[in-house]
Design a protein around this motif. Sequence first.
Motif, PDB file in Angstrom:
ATOM      1  N   PRO A  33      45.198  32.807  51.285  1.00  0.00           N
ATOM      2  CA  PRO A  33      45.860  31.617  50.750  1.00  0.00           C
ATOM      3  C   PRO A  33      47.379  31.756  50.894  1.00  0.00           C
ATOM      4  O   PRO A  33      47.893  32.870  50.901  1.00  0.00           O
ATOM      5  CB  PRO A  33      45.447  31.629  49.282  1.00  0.00           C
ATOM      6  CG  PRO A  33      45.229  33.059  48.964  1.00  0.00           C
ATOM      7  CD  PRO A  33      44.753  33.720  50.232  1.00  0.00           C
ATOM      8  N   GLY A  35      49.405  31.213  48.766  1.00  0.00           N
ATOM      9  CA  GLY A  35      49.881  31.818  47.521  1.00  0.00           C
ATOM     10  C   GLY A  35      49.633  33.311  47.412  1.00  0.00           C
ATOM     11  O   GLY A  35      49.752  33.866  46.336  1.00  0.00           O
ATOM     12  N   ASN A  65      42.633  30.618  54.231  1.00  0.00           N
ATOM     13  CA  ASN A  65      41.383  31.337  53.923  1.00  0.00           C
ATOM     14  C   ASN A  65      40.333  31.217  55.016  1.00  0.00           C
ATOM     15  O   ASN A  65      39.158  31.033  54.732  1.00  0.00           O
ATOM     16  CB  ASN A  65      40.764  30.793  52.626  1.00  0.00           C
ATOM     17  CG  ASN A  65      41.546  31.220  51.415  1.00  0.00           C
ATOM     18  OD1 ASN A  65      41.980  32.379  51.352  1.00  0.00           O
ATOM     19  ND2 ASN A  65      41.728  30.338  50.471  1.00  0.00           N
ATOM     20  N   PHE A 190      42.791  40.932  52.160  1.00  0.00           N
ATOM     21  CA  PHE A 190      43.164  40.227  50.935  1.00  0.00           C
ATOM     22  C   PHE A 190      42.009  40.237  49.945  1.00  0.00           C
ATOM     23  O   PHE A 190      41.054  39.498  50.091  1.00  0.00           O
ATOM     24  CB  PHE A 190      43.555  38.780  51.277  1.00  0.00           C
ATOM     25  CG  PHE A 190      44.011  38.003  50.091  1.00  0.00           C
ATOM     26  CD1 PHE A 190      45.254  38.245  49.551  1.00  0.00           C
ATOM     27  CD2 PHE A 190      43.196  37.064  49.503  1.00  0.00           C
ATOM     28  CE1 PHE A 190      45.683  37.548  48.432  1.00  0.00           C
ATOM     29  CE2 PHE A 190      43.608  36.357  48.392  1.00  0.00           C
ATOM     30  CZ  PHE A 190      44.864  36.601  47.869  1.00  0.00           C
ATOM     31  N   PRO A 192      42.566  41.036  45.927  1.00  0.00           N
ATOM     32  CA  PRO A 192      43.422  41.643  44.902  1.00  0.00           C
ATOM     33  C   PRO A 192      42.682  42.629  44.000  1.00  0.00           C
ATOM     34  O   PRO A 192      43.241  43.667  43.635  1.00  0.00           O
ATOM     35  CB  PRO A 192      43.933  40.446  44.117  1.00  0.00           C
ATOM     36  CG  PRO A 192      43.940  39.345  45.106  1.00  0.00           C
ATOM     37  CD  PRO A 192      42.731  39.577  45.957  1.00  0.00           C
ATOM     38  N   SER A 216      48.264  41.240  49.284  1.00  0.00           N
ATOM     39  CA  SER A 216      48.600  40.644  47.995  1.00  0.00           C
ATOM     40  C   SER A 216      49.572  41.510  47.209  1.00  0.00           C
ATOM     41  O   SER A 216      49.925  42.613  47.608  1.00  0.00           O
ATOM     42  CB  SER A 216      47.333  40.418  47.166  1.00  0.00           C
ATOM     43  OG  SER A 216      47.019  41.574  46.432  1.00  0.00           O
ATOM     44  N   THR A 217      49.990  40.983  46.054  1.00  0.00           N
ATOM     45  CA  THR A 217      50.908  41.713  45.198  1.00  0.00           C
ATOM     46  C   THR A 217      50.163  42.611  44.202  1.00  0.00           C
ATOM     47  O   THR A 217      50.784  43.255  43.366  1.00  0.00           O
ATOM     48  CB  THR A 217      51.784  40.737  44.401  1.00  0.00           C
ATOM     49  OG1 THR A 217      50.920  39.796  43.756  1.00  0.00           O
ATOM     50  CG2 THR A 217      52.741  39.976  45.297  1.00  0.00           C
ATOM     51  N   ALA A 218      48.814  42.644  44.307  1.00  0.00           N
ATOM     52  CA  ALA A 218      48.033  43.378  43.314  1.00  0.00           C
ATOM     53  C   ALA A 218      48.410  44.866  43.209  1.00  0.00           C
ATOM     54  O   ALA A 218      48.463  45.396  42.100  1.00  0.00           O
ATOM     55  CB  ALA A 218      46.544  43.229  43.599  1.00  0.00           C
TER      56      ALA A 218
ATOM     57  N   TYR B 115      47.969  28.353  41.520  1.00  0.00           N
ATOM     58  CA  TYR B 115      48.058  29.479  40.590  1.00  0.00           C
ATOM     59  C   TYR B 115      48.040  30.824  41.307  1.00  0.00           C
ATOM     60  O   TYR B 115      47.945  31.873  40.700  1.00  0.00           O
ATOM     61  CB  TYR B 115      46.934  29.422  39.551  1.00  0.00           C
ATOM     62  CG  TYR B 115      47.216  28.412  38.476  1.00  0.00           C
ATOM     63  CD1 TYR B 115      48.006  28.751  37.380  1.00  0.00           C
ATOM     64  CD2 TYR B 115      46.747  27.126  38.566  1.00  0.00           C
ATOM     65  CE1 TYR B 115      48.303  27.826  36.403  1.00  0.00           C
ATOM     66  CE2 TYR B 115      47.035  26.178  37.597  1.00  0.00           C
ATOM     67  CZ  TYR B 115      47.808  26.537  36.510  1.00  0.00           C
ATOM     68  OH  TYR B 115      48.106  25.625  35.548  1.00  0.00           O
ATOM     69  N   ASN B 116      48.089  30.781  42.651  1.00  0.00           N
ATOM     70  CA  ASN B 116      48.119  32.029  43.403  1.00  0.00           C
ATOM     71  C   ASN B 116      49.459  32.720  43.233  1.00  0.00           C
ATOM     72  O   ASN B 116      50.502  32.073  43.210  1.00  0.00           O
ATOM     73  CB  ASN B 116      47.885  31.744  44.890  1.00  0.00           C
ATOM     74  CG  ASN B 116      46.433  31.471  45.184  1.00  0.00           C
ATOM     75  OD1 ASN B 116      45.577  32.242  44.789  1.00  0.00           O
ATOM     76  ND2 ASN B 116      46.156  30.379  45.867  1.00  0.00           N
ATOM     77  N   GLY B 117      49.407  34.043  43.139  1.00  0.00           N
ATOM     78  CA  GLY B 117      50.643  34.820  43.152  1.00  0.00           C
ATOM     79  C   GLY B 117      51.481  34.742  41.890  1.00  0.00           C
ATOM     80  O   GLY B 117      52.626  35.149  41.878  1.00  0.00           O
ATOM     81  N   VAL B 215      43.070  42.755  37.580  1.00  0.00           N
ATOM     82  CA  VAL B 215      43.790  42.576  38.856  1.00  0.00           C
ATOM     83  C   VAL B 215      45.315  42.573  38.730  1.00  0.00           C
ATOM     84  O   VAL B 215      45.946  43.273  39.514  1.00  0.00           O
ATOM     85  CB  VAL B 215      43.247  41.325  39.569  1.00  0.00           C
ATOM     86  CG1 VAL B 215      44.026  41.089  40.858  1.00  0.00           C
ATOM     87  CG2 VAL B 215      41.773  41.534  39.911  1.00  0.00           C
ATOM     88  N   PRO B 216      45.979  42.024  37.806  1.00  0.00           N
ATOM     89  CA  PRO B 216      45.832  40.776  37.089  1.00  0.00           C
ATOM     90  C   PRO B 216      46.516  39.682  37.895  1.00  0.00           C
ATOM     91  O   PRO B 216      47.720  39.679  38.015  1.00  0.00           O
ATOM     92  CB  PRO B 216      46.601  41.049  35.805  1.00  0.00           C
ATOM     93  CG  PRO B 216      47.585  42.137  36.159  1.00  0.00           C
ATOM     94  CD  PRO B 216      47.183  42.748  37.451  1.00  0.00           C
ATOM     95  N   GLN B 217      45.740  38.750  38.358  1.00  0.00           N
ATOM     96  CA  GLN B 217      46.197  37.727  39.279  1.00  0.00           C
ATOM     97  C   GLN B 217      45.072  36.725  39.469  1.00  0.00           C
ATOM     98  O   GLN B 217      43.939  37.070  39.188  1.00  0.00           O
ATOM     99  CB  GLN B 217      46.437  38.385  40.640  1.00  0.00           C
ATOM    100  CG  GLN B 217      47.701  38.039  41.322  1.00  0.00           C
ATOM    101  CD  GLN B 217      47.862  38.813  42.602  1.00  0.00           C
ATOM    102  OE1 GLN B 217      46.927  38.920  43.379  1.00  0.00           O
ATOM    103  NE2 GLN B 217      49.034  39.352  42.827  1.00  0.00           N
ATOM    104  N   THR B 219      42.924  34.700  42.315  1.00  0.00           N
ATOM    105  CA  THR B 219      42.637  34.503  43.729  1.00  0.00           C
ATOM    106  C   THR B 219      41.233  33.962  43.864  1.00  0.00           C
ATOM    107  O   THR B 219      40.367  34.253  43.035  1.00  0.00           O
ATOM    108  CB  THR B 219      42.770  35.815  44.519  1.00  0.00           C
ATOM    109  OG1 THR B 219      41.916  35.767  45.641  1.00  0.00           O
ATOM    110  CG2 THR B 219      42.364  36.995  43.682  1.00  0.00           C
ATOM    111  N   ASP B 220      41.015  33.168  44.894  1.00  0.00           N
ATOM    112  CA  ASP B 220      39.676  32.620  45.140  1.00  0.00           C
ATOM    113  C   ASP B 220      38.643  33.740  45.203  1.00  0.00           C
ATOM    114  O   ASP B 220      38.896  34.776  45.801  1.00  0.00           O
ATOM    115  CB  ASP B 220      39.648  31.899  46.489  1.00  0.00           C
ATOM    116  CG  ASP B 220      40.276  30.534  46.413  1.00  0.00           C
ATOM    117  OD1 ASP B 220      40.786  30.195  45.333  1.00  0.00           O
ATOM    118  OD2 ASP B 220      40.259  29.819  47.419  1.00  0.00           O
ATOM    119  N   ILE B 222      37.527  35.793  43.008  1.00  0.00           N
ATOM    120  CA  ILE B 222      37.995  37.042  42.395  1.00  0.00           C
ATOM    121  C   ILE B 222      36.837  37.879  41.853  1.00  0.00           C
ATOM    122  O   ILE B 222      36.910  39.103  41.821  1.00  0.00           O
ATOM    123  CB  ILE B 222      39.017  36.727  41.267  1.00  0.00           C
ATOM    124  CG1 ILE B 222      39.726  38.014  40.835  1.00  0.00           C
ATOM    125  CG2 ILE B 222      38.373  36.038  40.086  1.00  0.00           C
ATOM    126  CD1 ILE B 222      40.888  37.748  39.926  1.00  0.00           C
TER     127      ILE B 222
END
Lengths: 356, 311
Positions: A33, A35, A65, A190, A192, A216-218, B115-117, B215-217, B219-220, B222
């Motif tokens: 994504p 995002g 995606n 990707f 997370p 990702s930023t995870a 709400y991503n990222g 995760v904490p995040q 993502t689709d 998840i």
Amino acid sequence: MKKILLATAALSLMAGAVLAQDKTKACFVYVGPIGDGGWTYQHHQGLMAVEAEFGDKVETAYQENVPEGADAERVLTQMALSGCDIIFTTSFGYMDATNAVAAKFPDVKFEHATGFKRDTPNVSTYNARFYEGRAVMGTIAGRMTKSNKIGYIGSFPIPEVIQGINASFIHAKKVNSDVTISVVWAYTWFDPAKEADAAKALIEQGVDVILAHTDSTAPLAEAAKTPGVIGFGQASDMEAYKPSPRVSSIIDNWAPYYIERVGAVIDGTWAQKDTWAGISGGEVLIGEITEAVPAEVKAEAEALAASIADGSYHPFTGPLNKQDGTPWLAEGVVANDGELAGLNFYVEGITGDIPK
Amino acid sequence: MMEFCGINPAVLVASLMVASVPILLAAIGELVVEKSGVLNLGVEGMMIMGAICGFITAVSTGSPLLGFLGGAAGGAVLSLMFAFLTQVLLANQVATGLALTLFGLGLSSLMGQGYNGIKPPLTEALNFGPLSDIPVLGRILFSHDWVVYASVAIIAAVWAVLKYTRTGLILRAVGENHDAAHALGYKVGLVRLLAILFGGALAGMGGAYLSLVRVPQWTDGITAGAGWIALAIVVFASWKPWRVLIGGYLFGGISVLQLNLQACGSRIPVEYLSMSPYLITILVLVIMSSGRGRAALNAPASLGQSFHASR
């Protein structure tokens, strides 16, 4: 009546074709994504730069995606049919799909990121020398680690990732001879949850500097939970995690390339090529090194980046041995691009095997 | 403390407790649902709805606690749809459950646009003062956030309610023989509706733990199959609450161990390590069900059957 209908349909189709010719349509296929805050986000920044540059002359479209595999071929075919003039496929795993679809649509230009296959003249490949950025991050990692353990979250065991692991380790070792590197393969670009778990496992092993090669930023979010653990922004600046755990970053800057290539389609000068630019070409940027890093380490890292940029230093300069101890590069010899593009071994000092 | 390949057992146990929370919560909720005679295969869908609803609530209110409540509400609302279809319209439970999962995955993806990222507010570990400095035990028992303790407490509560209370007896009666329970004057539909809501709320809370703590995040996708693992664990536990805890910790433990083994440079190929948690789940299920139907015997007798009072 039927004939009239058909004629009208044909006319409107032609009108559509004429309209489409006015604007050049640039399409993008994303693996995650927008995002994700990393890889795909940066490609989308490139798309927006193209829109800003050419304004009314271009039309853009993108799909997020898109799985690497059979789905990618379907999406690419759909895009080619819908009038895209140039399609950027922004992940390594789209390689075969890109070439397969390109063979069917010779008039559509395809640009495949990080790949090496150019089966038909309408496929170009482009990549960035991420390993140059890794060398700078490796230097900071080697200086900053207190446990002398740095961790690397690998996505897939492909040359690009192995370059990154080697470049990080070589430069960490250069400034800290006690350093060791642990590699965890996530087998995803990707995810997370998985990336966070991998970072957690590394931290539990005593790793206090984490380099991630996922999107990702995870991993940074996980590093933030343990005081003293640092990491780096990957693909994007990830400035939300400043000043620590994110102490610096490797930023992929695709905008200049995308503008150049879409421009070439507009001018009709597009031709197949293979681009591999790095820090010097502005395709790889080093994000701000924060105050969490001592000034002398920051200066050292910046000097290294500058020497790579002006071409006086190459991150893979001998003497370097392969993992098994056999010589790879002799004193002063620099790895050539062909060798790097197919890199499939660790350098000496890294433990563990690369999954086959 | 003995260490194997740099893996500290206390740290390993502490992190498997955290890793297991989502599947534990979802599994104990599903156990109650199945005890009432309803098979809801939509756990995955309810979990992911909980993950996104919890995330949105926590981000917009700034409170992780409200986030968990929002997650529970999200899961419960979705389960309400299942309850309506299966209890009022008497739809097939298996098909409805599967549809619920697909629907939940799609709807959560839609709700999650934008709400991503984003970073959710942090859920802090509880402060136990000096207790957390006790060697080994401090790390294992006194280093977690409240949800970890809540998950164990909920399992204990479900066990006690099922075993010792009238409510538990009614729930089990409805699940074992809904005709007899109906004849005794119990409202089968209402009992099942409440059980389904409870299951949905806990699955939602488990999902929220993923997006807010693990995760904490957002993502689709998840949850990545955690709901299915939770369903398997209910069977693995042969519908006994404490065995859910064992099953959850076993699965969580192997998942955490495989990453640790990789990180410490174990020579076992990565592919085998990654498949090991699933392989062991399958293996245990096979062993459980091979014991001449012992696990099957323990299944609620009316499981998966629709009830209509006129029959």
